[in-house]
Design a protein around this motif. Sequence first.
Motif, PDB file in Angstrom:
ATOM      1  N   SER A 203       0.827  -1.210   0.000  1.00  0.00           N
ATOM      2  CA  SER A 203       0.000   0.000   0.000  1.00  0.00           C
ATOM      3  C   SER A 203       0.857   1.253   0.000  1.00  0.00           C
ATOM      4  CB  SER A 203      -0.937   0.014   1.209  1.00  0.00           C
ATOM      5  OG  SER A 203      -1.774  -1.111   1.194  1.00  0.00           O
ATOM      6  N   VAL A 204       1.846   1.341   0.910  1.00  0.00           N
ATOM      7  CA  VAL A 204       2.600   2.591   0.992  1.00  0.00           C
ATOM      8  C   VAL A 204       3.600   2.692  -0.163  1.00  0.00           C
ATOM      9  CG1 VAL A 204       2.336   2.779   3.488  1.00  0.00           C
ATOM     10  CG2 VAL A 204       4.398   1.774   2.570  1.00  0.00           C
ATOM     11  N   TYR A 205       4.045   1.545  -0.703  1.00  0.00           N
ATOM     12  CA  TYR A 205       4.958   1.629  -1.839  1.00  0.00           C
ATOM     13  C   TYR A 205       4.221   2.148  -3.075  1.00  0.00           C
ATOM     14  CZ  TYR A 205       8.669   0.598  -5.116  1.00  0.00           C
ATOM     15  OH  TYR A 205       9.657   0.725  -6.051  1.00  0.00           O
ATOM     16  N   LEU A 206       3.041   1.580  -3.326  1.00  0.00           N
ATOM     17  CA  LEU A 206       2.411   1.798  -4.629  1.00  0.00           C
ATOM     18  C   LEU A 206       1.461   2.980  -4.679  1.00  0.00           C
ATOM     19  CD1 LEU A 206       1.778  -1.925  -5.428  1.00  0.00           C
ATOM     20  CD2 LEU A 206       3.252  -0.386  -6.731  1.00  0.00           C
ATOM     21  N   THR A 207       0.818   3.298  -3.542  1.00  0.00           N
ATOM     22  CA  THR A 207      -0.234   4.307  -3.610  1.00  0.00           C
ATOM     23  C   THR A 207       0.265   5.629  -4.205  1.00  0.00           C
ATOM     24  OG1 THR A 207      -1.407   3.246  -1.815  1.00  0.00           O
ATOM     25  CG2 THR A 207      -1.979   5.532  -2.263  1.00  0.00           C
TER      26      THR A 207
END
Lengths: 545, 349
Positions: free
Chosen positions: A96-100
């Motif tokens: 989530s935090v990598y891609l968002t």
Amino acid sequence: MNIPEPQSPLPGVSVSTDQGLLQWISSVDHKQIGIMYLLVAFFFFLVGGVLALLMRVQLAVPENHFLSPQAYNQIFTMHGTTMIFFVLMPSVLGFSVYLTPLMIGANEMAFPRLNAFGLWMTFFGGLLLYFSFVAGGAPNAGWFNYAPLNEKNFSGSSGIDYYALGLFLSGVGSVATAVNLIVTILYYRIKGMRIKRLSLFVWMVLVNSFLILAAIPPLNAALSMILLDRQLNAHFFTTGGSALLWQHLFWLFGHPEVYILILPSFGIYSEVFQVFSGKRIFGYGFVAASSVAIALLAFGVWMHHMFAVGSGLVVNGFFSASSMLIGIPTGVKIFNWLATMYGGTIRFTVSMMFAIAFLIEFTIGGLTGIAFSIVPIDWQLTDTYYVVAHLHYVLIGGSFFGILSGLFYWFPKMTGRMLNEKAGKWFFWLFVIGFNGTFFIQHILGILGMPRRVYTYPALPSYGLYNFISSVSAFIMGIAGLLLVIIVYHGMKYGKKAGNDPWNGFTLEWMAASPPALKNFDSLPVVNSRRPLWDLKHPENPDDE
Amino acid sequence: MRRFNITAETQRRRGIDKIFSASPRLCGKNYLDKSCILLQSMLHPSSDQAHSIYRLFNRFNIAAFSMLALVIVLTVYICIKYRVRKGEERTPAQFKGNNKVEALMIGVPALLLLYFFYHTIATMKAVEPNMRGNTQPDVIITGHQFWWEVYYPQTGVITANEVHLPVGKRLIMEMRSADVIHSWWMPELGNKMDLIPGRNNFLTLNINQPATYAGTCSEFCGAQHAWMRLYVVAEDSVTYTDWLAANAQPASKMAGDSLIAKGEQIFQTATCGECHRIQGTAAQGNEGPDLTHLFLRKRMLSGMLPLNEANLYKWINKPQAVKPGSYMPDFIFSKDTLDALVHYMAQLK
């Protein structure tokens, strides 16, 4: 188009090209934090996997003496707690935090330091939980830790105190990350990236973050209460209080929690199916809306974990109906993914193979889930190996397959190198065969009357054979796990250079360099649809929204 | 509630026996012998309640396997038909979706679920009938770590772990707990019921067939949860009444045997009676199982071992080696003391 950039420099140590350990630890960059989340998950996955194999050795034959009952009970508790809170949770948060930010065309999360805070709370929560082993004994009342077995007079070691503290810490971290993700998605989208044009992965992250915000507080309340009971002799769950109160609070968290673990995987599958079928998603609105439906229903189904506590017809009937309803949006998703593949150009990459296998494994897990919403069947099968089979089909076949699919899909973006596809296929088949061999037969064991959480069992007909098959298959999964370690290590060191867009992708992260620079994007094209890269590659046939 | 023709049912289920077990179950009076294999499978329903659930489970399995088959067939078909062949260059048509297809995806499962919801409610009503205030239990089961206390309020009989019940009569069972949460589960006799401290739960049961049934505690309850097993011995009303009458007697006492007298004295002085009860003596404890008619039972330690003098000796000598985590403390007894104790207990019939 220019990307909005923070005015002042990001807090933390200035990032040089030297990616030393100190630089990683002090990083507030969402990509490094995302990768560290995944490394934390990978570390605990290996630990939790070893615990699982110890259990399967003990259960391989009837009346085995490999582990003492006290050791077995600590091991199964730690296995479940680890896999839920310190493997699946950091995995989904890591993606989530990598891609968002990458997918919405942003350069950073809304609150970079809060992002680091979330990661380290999760990691230290895990360490605190494991510290219990040297502090006199690990928690031993199961991952859902029922009262009053979790009270001091029944569980005298300090294990459950560490359980409460460790989960509390990681829960605080998860809430922080959820707030961060919501604000990022709502305020940091590039121009043209309307809510209706978000990639489905980001949609799932958004829904999921609201779920985390609402689900963790009841858990933290329950954890505080049990700490008060154990340390200050409060009576929340003992005489004067209520043992059932723990179950209500825990499952009010626990059932949404299993959706928290699977919604981001649903997002991953939605991306993977589109790209490797060369098609846009079938029924975007239905896939997104069904997640919202699942998230809302999640808070009205918790008592299906408690059908055997002796509630009346009305209460059980209500929770039966609400639990059955979950089957509808879930089914909608499965068939929309099938329809997405229909008529496409299907490429069998490892990532896609995990997504396709998921369709079948998750259908099995979903259908056995329906069995538990049918109260009388639940009365027979709850707390048996049928549940063990069911939960592993949804958590591995549903959630974990998605993480593996995502790993093979985005590893080139994260590292700039490809994972070896051929070795990946070996891993796929070993893992899928081992997984089904371990867990499918456990449905039958449950039907034949084997309760869960037993350190041994008598030699009733078929018990020995079926458990032995399950144990052997678990070791096939173990070998697959080792192979994955080798594949990932090899990929990082020697993998083929990936280039920016190795899969012919549709979403914005494939516009960034592989791996992306500290500043994700310098400029991006105007976003006119859900698949900005498709529009660029097919100017003759752009998406209409 | 509907009655079942047992022979026809047994005939019909023979196919399932072949799949799920090597040997047929039939344990009559000599239950718990080595030759007699107990199953505890929900596919051998032997009570009205278990039959209702079994019928619903069959219906569910038909629907579930059909659904699974549909998904597998579609997945395999699509994968084969639309795989990219070598050298193939094709840009697929880009569908957005189709509301009619979506309506089908929502409608069909919704109808199926409605069907099962109806049967869920109907089966729940059959399994747990409204007791209309009649909660006078025939048996009160109290869960302890890690054994079952069995109390018959009409006759005052107390026993443990092996529950004798009459066939063909509607029974009301009350479930209580003395410590943590346990759960009553006899797969062949129907639904589970949790035993929760501070709460009285009720279970109704109409057993169809005289036999011995095996079951187990199915809520994790601590170190020896695995060996908190139980048995139901279902008997015709004459046998059952005889059993009750025999168990209502105080402990038998064989006069003239000095070893027995010595054993009894040790039992009374070595604090055994603080935790165990022997009716008709000073031993009135309730922390451990009642021992008044111990040797009328077939197994010891909640199903862990066959009950005989050798196993009893082993157990009393070193409880924590036999069943680690149980509440029986390690005493330090001499061999003579143990012999006398075991000899005394062996005549508690």
